[in-house]
Scaffold this motif. Structure first.
Motif, PDB file in Angstrom:
ATOM      1  N   UNK A   1       5.553  47.151  90.698  1.00 14.25           N
ATOM      2  CA  UNK A   1       4.249  46.844  90.101  1.00 14.25           C
ATOM      3  C   UNK A   1       3.753  47.995  89.242  1.00 14.25           C
ATOM      4  N   UNK A   2       4.071  49.226  89.648  1.00 11.49           N
ATOM      5  CA  UNK A   2       3.617  50.380  88.863  1.00 11.49           C
ATOM      6  C   UNK A   2       4.339  50.453  87.516  1.00 11.49           C
ATOM      7  N   UNK A   3       5.595  50.012  87.454  1.00 16.41           N
ATOM      8  CA  UNK A   3       6.311  49.953  86.177  1.00 16.41           C
ATOM      9  C   UNK A   3       5.627  48.927  85.263  1.00 16.41           C
ATOM     10  N   UNK A   4       5.286  47.761  85.784  1.00 20.94           N
ATOM     11  CA  UNK A   4       4.619  46.734  84.985  1.00 20.94           C
ATOM     12  C   UNK A   4       3.256  47.225  84.498  1.00 20.94           C
ATOM     13  N   UNK A   5       2.498  47.857  85.382  1.00 24.72           N
ATOM     14  CA  UNK A   5       1.172  48.355  85.001  1.00 24.72           C
ATOM     15  C   UNK A   5       1.297  49.466  83.959  1.00 24.72           C
ATOM     16  N   UNK A   6       2.263  50.355  84.119  1.00 21.25           N
ATOM     17  CA  UNK A   6       2.463  51.444  83.156  1.00 21.25           C
ATOM     18  C   UNK A   6       2.802  50.879  81.777  1.00 21.25           C
TER      19      UNK A   6
ATOM     20  N   UNK B   1       3.073  57.111  83.489  1.00 19.70           N
ATOM     21  CA  UNK B   1       4.365  57.089  84.177  1.00 19.70           C
ATOM     22  C   UNK B   1       4.231  56.337  85.493  1.00 19.70           C
ATOM     23  N   UNK B   2       5.368  56.016  86.073  1.00 15.77           N
ATOM     24  CA  UNK B   2       5.443  55.341  87.368  1.00 15.77           C
ATOM     25  C   UNK B   2       6.127  56.285  88.362  1.00 15.77           C
ATOM     26  N   UNK B   3       5.591  56.348  89.559  1.00 17.47           N
ATOM     27  CA  UNK B   3       6.148  57.211  90.607  1.00 17.47           C
ATOM     28  C   UNK B   3       7.367  56.531  91.236  1.00 17.47           C
TER      29      UNK B   3
END
Length: 120
Positions: free
Chosen positions: A84-89, A101-103
């Motif tokens: 989800x963090x990749x999509x939001x980034x 960036x994504x963690x």
């Protein structure tokens, strides 16, 4: 727990090459990042990473400019595992944010390293 669909996984993997990903160790070595938890409210309320701000995946695009009007603010997003963090980034990059960036590994990676979490 729900498992992601193959279409969801394919979407994430198609976007991943266009998003910077930062390791937990690199994050810990660089205090410039603003850490944002994009998990759902119920996940955030259980516990979260220290110093994190909460903007769930459902509202981040709507609210990001009010919280962080400077599009050069270094924003590091995390979710449970890093999808989800990749999509939001990716969305924030499309909105003009320059340092997003994504963690890698997200919350689960943090827990696996037995690092501290915060409960409100």
């Amino acid at each position: 727990m729900m498992h992601p669909s193959s279409a969801f996984s394919a979407l994430v993997e198609s976007i991943r090459p266009h998003v910077v990903e930062v390791s937990i160790e690199a994050y810990q070595a660089d205090d410039a990042w603003v850490l944002i938890d994009v998990r759902e409210d119920n996940e955030w309320l259980q516990d979260h990473l220290p110093q994190a701000k909460h903007m769930s995946r459902g509202i981040i695009e709507r609210d990001i400019e009010q919280r962080f009007p400077d599009k050069h603010t270094p924003l590091l997003l995390y979710c449970a595992g890093g999808a989800r963090s990749v999509l939001a980034a990716s969305s924030l990059q499309l909105m003009g944010y320059q340092k997003v960036a994504s963690l890698i590994g997200g919350y689960k990676g943090w827990i696996q390293r037995q690092l501290p979490v915060v409960q409100e």
